[in-house]
Design a protein around this motif. Structure first.
Motif, PDB file in Angstrom:
ATOM      1  N   ALA A  67       7.933  -2.105  -3.948  1.00 43.07           N
ATOM      2  CA  ALA A  67       7.155  -2.160  -2.797  1.00 43.07           C
ATOM      3  C   ALA A  67       6.945  -0.872  -2.658  1.00 43.07           C
ATOM      4  N   LEU A 106      12.840  -4.934   4.464  1.00 41.86           N
ATOM      5  CA  LEU A 106      12.685  -4.858   3.388  1.00 41.86           C
ATOM      6  C   LEU A 106      13.414  -5.412   1.826  1.00 41.86           C
ATOM      7  N   ASP A 151       3.953  -5.782  -3.396  1.00 44.10           N
ATOM      8  CA  ASP A 151       3.203  -5.287  -2.504  1.00 44.10           C
ATOM      9  C   ASP A 151       3.311  -3.860  -2.098  1.00 44.10           C
ATOM     10  N   THR A 196       0.298  -6.519   2.249  1.00 45.47           N
ATOM     11  CA  THR A 196       0.314  -7.159   3.556  1.00 45.47           C
ATOM     12  C   THR A 196      -0.258  -6.079   4.228  1.00 45.47           C
ATOM     13  N   VAL A 246       3.448  -0.801   2.153  1.00 50.78           N
ATOM     14  CA  VAL A 246       4.310  -1.283   2.506  1.00 50.78           C
ATOM     15  C   VAL A 246       4.677   0.412   3.779  1.00 50.78           C
ATOM     16  N   TYR A 264      12.342  -9.256   2.878  1.00 55.03           N
ATOM     17  CA  TYR A 264      11.356  -9.412   1.956  1.00 55.03           C
ATOM     18  C   TYR A 264      11.473  -9.524  -0.326  1.00 55.03           C
ATOM     19  N   THR A 271      12.567  -0.046  10.384  1.00 62.11           N
ATOM     20  CA  THR A 271      11.114   0.121  10.370  1.00 62.11           C
ATOM     21  C   THR A 271      10.594   0.359  12.563  1.00 62.11           C
ATOM     22  N   THR A 330       2.759  -3.591   5.922  1.00 63.00           N
ATOM     23  CA  THR A 330       3.118  -3.766   7.051  1.00 63.00           C
ATOM     24  C   THR A 330       4.055  -3.289   6.869  1.00 63.00           C
TER      25      THR A 330
END
Length: 398
Positions: free
Chosen positions: A95, A84, A64, A273, A67, A87, A75, A275
């Motif tokens: 990431a 994470l 990803d 993503t 991120v 994920y 977050t 995100t």
């Protein structure tokens, strides 16, 4: 640790030029892949852990490349701990920071943005939430930064810069810093589309062509897409990678993919993503984008997987993303969902289904074998056929 995965139904390499491999076995040792396709019986039996894939497909762990990490597995945007690690249960084993812009009270002066990026990079050098490798520290380009500043942080190992959240009045003013960063071997990414946070502004195709970054971030919108005519300009008048994000505009994601496919330049397509943001936390976000491109855009799903793995690895110069000897031992077993209408993972993606995940190995270490807590159950049942270690790696309780 030496780990083998046997009885693989199909190997999806992550290489967009040759996305489907041959054979049924992958062997990893000391964090790296040592064999793909075949291995001798003695080599397999000599492993500490043997995973029987039961005919599932194997693909690289997803990368990803967008991120918004902060510090630790937290977050503040969604006030969530452990995103994470979650994920990883979505098959994401790497990431890449799109800048630590969500750190509360983030600094905006040259000394502060350098300190923020370097601290994030250093914090994640040894911290691997859930087994995920996080490449952190993306320097946010702000007025007042100089090429000397870029040389200083590059010498300390920082390799990413981010344009689009700084206080420049005209986005074209990012160009000198972006080009200076590239001269120092850094990878430059630029926010694309309408503003996403207070104080930022829109960046359109004409700005990107002047700035000339390595990557156009969320080219399909983060969350608002650029004006329609700009997509053909970016495809035809530049060589930059074009990143699609789940948190963007689906219609323009399909448009960008079609334009790149028609031009024969799918290696420029990246999937990520964007995100955590206002769009939330999305452990399966990359799989949703791959399923949308396959089910609605007609893209072969193995090419979508390559855009989420090998393409990201090449653009960001990482050693993961491909199932090949010498690459990082990041492997995910995928299958059709139990109870669905399809019989295998690729058919499910063509049908618009995300795959069920049966095992994740990252850095050559099994993180779980059995049931992902973020997907339905698999049809086939991966299992640990042998382990000389105390761990069973079983996830059946999820």
């Amino acid at each position: 640790m030496k780990v083998a995965i046997t009885n693989i139904g199909r190997i999806l390499s992550g290489d967009i030029a040759a996305p489907v491999g041959t054979g049924d076995t992958i062997v990893m040792q000391d964090g790296l892949i040592t064999a793909v396709g075949t291995a001798s019986a003695a080599e397999v039996e000599g492993c500490d852990v043997i995973i029987d894939a039961d005919g599932m497909m194997a693909c690289p762990g997803l990368i990803d490349s967008h991120v918004h990490i902060t510090f630790g597995d937290y977050t503040p945007r969604q006030k969530t701990v452990g995103f994470l690690e979650s994920y990883v249960h979505g098959g994401v084993t790497t990431a890449i920071s799109a800048s630590e812009v969500h750190v509360p009270g983030r600094p905006k002066d040259p000394a502060g943005v350098k300190a923020l990026a370097l601290a994030a990079m250093k914090c994640f050098e040894t911290f691997r939430p859930g087994g995920m490798r996080v490449w952190a520290g993306s320097l946010i380009l702000e007025p007042g930064l100089t090429e000397a500043d870029l040389a200083e942080v590059a010498a300390q190992g920082l390799w990413m810069v981010k344009a689009g959240f700084g206080a420049f009045g005209d986005p074209s003013e990012y160009a000198p810093l972006v080009q200076a960063a590239r001269r120092h071997g850094m990878i430059a990414m630029v926010h694309t589309g309408g503003s996403s946070i207070p104080g930022s502004g829109g960046i359109w195709a004409e700005h990107l062509l002047k700035i000339d970054p390595d990557v156009s971030y969320h080219v399909n919108g983060g969350p608002t897409a650029i004006p329609e005519a700009g997509f053909a300009r970016l495809v035809n008048e530049s060589g930059m990678a074009l990143q699609l994000c789940t948190a963007g505009n689906l219609r323009t994601a399909l448009l960008v993919t079609r334009l790149l496919a028609e031009k024969g330049e799918l290696p420029r397509l990246l999937i990520a993503t964007d995100t955590p943001t206002g769009s939330g936390i999305m452990p399966l976000g990359m799989w949703y984008t791959i399923s949308h491109l396959a089910a609605l855009g007609g893209l072969d799903p193995e090419l979508g997987i390559a855009a989420a793995t090998g393409n990201n690895a090449r653009v960001y110069r990482r050693n993961s993303g491909l199932l090949a000897p010498g690459r990082d031992g990041d492997v995910v077993l995928i299958d059709a969902c139990d109870g669905g209408s399809q019989s295998d993972a690729l058919s499910g993606l063509r049908n618009g289904d995300v795959p069920a995940i049966g095992a994740v190995v990252s850095g050559g270490v099994p993180r779980f074998v059995g049931r992902s807590r973020n997907t339905p159950a698999t049809i086939r049942k991966a299992r640990v056929a042998k382990s000389t270690l105390m761990q069973t790696f079983d996830a059946s309780a999820h």
